[in-house]
Design a protein around this motif. Structure first.
Motif, short mmCIF file in Angstrom:
data_model
loop_
_atom_site.label_atom_id
_atom_site.label_comp_id
_atom_site.label_asym_id
_atom_site.label_seq_id
_atom_site.Cartn_x
_atom_site.Cartn_y
_atom_site.Cartn_z
N GLY A 6 0.79 -1.23 0.00
CA GLY A 6 0.00 0.00 0.00
C GLY A 6 0.82 1.27 0.00
N LEU A 7 2.14 1.18 0.23
CA LEU A 7 2.96 2.39 0.18
C LEU A 7 3.19 2.80 -1.27
CD1 LEU A 7 3.47 1.55 3.17
CD2 LEU A 7 5.81 2.40 2.88
N THR A 8 3.20 4.08 -1.51
CA THR A 8 3.46 4.59 -2.85
C THR A 8 4.94 4.49 -3.17
OG1 THR A 8 3.85 6.86 -2.11
CG2 THR A 8 1.56 6.23 -2.54
N ASP A 9 5.26 4.63 -4.46
CA ASP A 9 6.66 4.60 -4.86
C ASP A 9 7.44 5.72 -4.17
OD1 ASP A 9 6.13 2.46 -6.43
OD2 ASP A 9 6.23 3.54 -8.35
N ASP A 10 6.81 6.87 -4.04
CA ASP A 10 7.48 8.00 -3.40
C ASP A 10 7.77 7.69 -1.94
OD1 ASP A 10 8.47 10.73 -3.49
OD2 ASP A 10 6.77 11.22 -2.18
N GLN A 11 6.81 7.07 -1.24
CA GLN A 11 7.02 6.71 0.16
C GLN A 11 8.12 5.66 0.29
OE1 GLN A 11 2.94 5.61 1.00
NE2 GLN A 11 2.68 7.34 2.41
N LEU A 12 8.10 4.68 -0.58
CA LEU A 12 9.14 3.65 -0.54
C LEU A 12 10.52 4.24 -0.79
CD1 LEU A 12 7.36 0.71 -2.40
CD2 LEU A 12 7.97 0.80 0.01
N ARG A 13 10.60 5.18 -1.73
CA ARG A 13 11.90 5.80 -2.00
C ARG A 13 12.41 6.58 -0.79
NH1 ARG A 13 9.98 6.22 -7.41
NH2 ARG A 13 8.86 8.15 -6.91
N ARG A 14 11.49 7.34 -0.15
CA ARG A 14 11.91 8.10 1.02
C ARG A 14 12.32 7.17 2.16
NH1 ARG A 14 7.45 11.33 -0.19
NH2 ARG A 14 6.29 10.63 1.64
N PHE B 298 8.68 9.19 10.11
CA PHE B 298 8.04 8.76 8.86
C PHE B 298 6.57 8.41 9.10
CE2 PHE B 298 6.80 5.40 5.91
CZ PHE B 298 7.09 5.97 4.68
N LEU B 299 6.30 7.68 10.17
CA LEU B 299 4.92 7.29 10.48
C LEU B 299 4.06 8.51 10.78
CD1 LEU B 299 5.60 4.13 12.70
CD2 LEU B 299 4.69 4.16 10.37
N HIS B 300 4.59 9.43 11.58
CA HIS B 300 3.84 10.63 11.92
C HIS B 300 3.56 11.49 10.67
CE1 HIS B 300 3.40 10.94 16.35
NE2 HIS B 300 4.36 10.02 16.35
N THR B 301 4.53 11.51 9.75
CA THR B 301 4.39 12.34 8.56
C THR B 301 3.44 11.72 7.53
OG1 THR B 301 6.63 13.19 8.88
CG2 THR B 301 5.65 13.47 6.69
N GLU B 302 3.62 10.41 7.31
CA GLU B 302 2.90 9.75 6.23
C GLU B 302 1.53 9.20 6.67
OE1 GLU B 302 4.02 9.93 3.26
OE2 GLU B 302 5.94 10.83 3.83
N PHE B 303 1.40 8.86 7.93
CA PHE B 303 0.15 8.23 8.41
C PHE B 303 -0.29 8.88 9.73
CE2 PHE B 303 2.94 5.06 6.44
CZ PHE B 303 2.20 4.77 5.31
#
Length: 469
Positions: free
Chosen positions: A22-30, A123-128
């Motif tokens: 479910g993570l986007t390519d951008d999230q995986l790259r970061r 990362f968790l706080h920022t993305e989710f």
């Protein structure tokens, strides 16, 4: 543990793992940009209780998890599933004091994705953000529920365990008490039947009187018994009695003094040295038998008393709420902790006998006393433990005092804080006093501490009239 050269984090590999679905390519790259992939040899990965600095995801290999339980390490889980994770599970809390909850080891060389805990938490706080809020709330709620519900569950388990145990112990103890009493009666009947075979009636009368005296408790001190044994030994030895000092020890233990020996001598049973020797040996055997019967009876009665104290401590026969003598609760708690009261600790019970019964949840108050007394004993390997009760208007005041070194001023304000402890890791969770405060608060009372070197007092007040909440 020495890392081999780091490998490159591959987002295509991460896409194959259930954890990153479910993570986007951008999230995986970061995420990959901040992660390290390393191949590590078999051996320890992280240790329970250490600061949780990294989050680990298994890419290849095998991880084994374990947890401390007392002085044992319990194996929890071993897996080679790709995507299995361990380490800083609570990184989302962004707390400097988050610690590893389990031990983790690699059972063979393994390749791992490693994330710094702060990086993962950010990362968790920022993305989710919403999911993270839910996780934080769940984590704090679970910890709070554990502090409140955990002690109650342990009390239920204690009740289930001790209910059968006390029943099983009480039955044979009561049977042993009855058997000792019946045996004493049968022995007396046997002595009386000897009269029918021509035994000396005067000697039989002495057997009965010596047995009656030996069956009664004596208040002689050890020093007094030693002096009495010396006097009896000299008396018997002077009259040519064989094994005089052995018989003297038996008579002294029963509190039979020189007057009893003179009574024997005047009875006509000891007119000759041989007759006196036989009479002393016979009477000594009777006295020793009575002493052994008394020891058996006392020991089995003590078992019954201990069983009653366990029942009182765990409140097996009580409703959850009751009006109870707080002194009985304190006594039962001290009995349960008697194994910790070494020769260097003196216990002083300074009880107000006029204190009325307290409306309370008895089992919960026993938990309070257990925590306070345990802490007092931890504070002083040697010293005086004082348990004091007083009535103050419409409240009962209970103090648990120790003569240890005291609580430092910088620590004193924090002693009731949850998870605060001065004990080494694994020896205390820092919840004992927090739980005690909550229980006392539920009773509508107060708990506080006053401490100076040589005099630390944990003071509890409980209402005498109001029903606990």
């Amino acid at each position: 543990m020495v890392d081999e050269p780091a490998n490159t984090c591959d987002i295509d590999e991460l896409r194959e793992l259930f954890l990153f679905e479910g993570l986007t390519d951008d999230q995986l790259r970061r995420l990959c940009a901040r992660a390290t992939v390393s191949t590590l040899p078999a051996g320890p990965l992280c240790r329970e209780g250490d600061p949780a600095t990294h989050f680990y995801v298994l890419l290849d290999g095998e991880i084994s998890l374990s947890k401390h339980s007392g002085d044992r390490i319990i194996d929890m889980w071993t897996t080679s599933q790709r995507g299995a994770y361990c380490g800083a599970w609570s990184a989302f809390l962004l707390d400097d004091d988050v610690r590893y909850e389990l031990n983790a080891s690699l059972t063979r060389p393994s390749r791992l994705l490693m994330l710094d805990a702060t990086t993962l938490g950010t990362f968790l706080h920022t993305e989710f953000p919403m999911a993270t809020h839910l996780l934080v709330g769940h984590s704090h709620g679970r910890a709070h529920a554990g502090r409140i519900i955990g002690p109650h569950e342990r009390l239920v388990q204690l009740g289930q365990l001790t209910a059968g145990l006390t029943h099983e112990l009480n039955n044979p103890a009561a049977a042993a008490v009855r058997a000792a009493a019946a045996l004493r009666t049968r022995i007396a009947e046997t002595r009386h039947r000897r009269a029918e075979t021509g035994a000396d009636p005067a000697l039989l009368e002495l057997h009965d009187r010596f047995a009656e005296a030996a069956a009664k408790p004596t208040d002689l001190t050890t020093g007094q018994k030693t002096h009495l044994e010396e006097a009896l030994g000299e008396w018997l030895d002077a009259r040519g009695v064989t094994d005089a000092w052995e018989h003297a020890a038996t008579f002294a233990e029963a509190g039979l003094d020189i007057d009893w020996m003179e009574r024997l001598s005047a009875s006509g049973c000891g007119e000759t040295t041989a007759a006196l020797r036989d009479a002393v040996r016979s009477l000594s055997s009777t006295v020793e038998t009575e002493l052994l019967l008394t020891e058996i009876a006392d020991a089995t009665k003590r078992i019954s008393v201990l069983v009653d104290q366990v029942k009182q401590y765990s409140q097996l026969d009580r409703a959850p709420f009751d009006v109870t003598d707080v002194h009985r609760l304190l006594d039962s708690t001290l009995a349960m902790l008697s194994h910790r009261l070494g020769s260097g600790v003196t216990v002083v019970r300074d009880f107000d006998n006029g204190l009325p019964a307290v409306p309370c949840y008895p089992a919960e108050l026993n938990q309070v006393w257990t925590n306070l007394i345990n802490n007092a004993l931890d504070a002083m390997p040697t010293g005086v433990l004082t348990v004091r009760t007083r009535r103050e208007r419409d409240t009962a005041r209970i103090e648990v005092c120790d003569t240890g070194s005291g609580i430092p001023d910088d620590v004193l304000p924090r002693v009731f804080d949850p998870f605060f402890t001065t004990k080494p890791f694994g020896e205390g969770a820092g919840l004992g006093l927090d739980i005690a405060v909550r229980i006392v608060d539920r009773h509508g009372g107060s708990l506080w501490v006053e401490s100076v070197p040589g005099d630390t007092r944990f003071i509890t007040t409980l209402p005498l009239t109001a029903r606990p909440r």
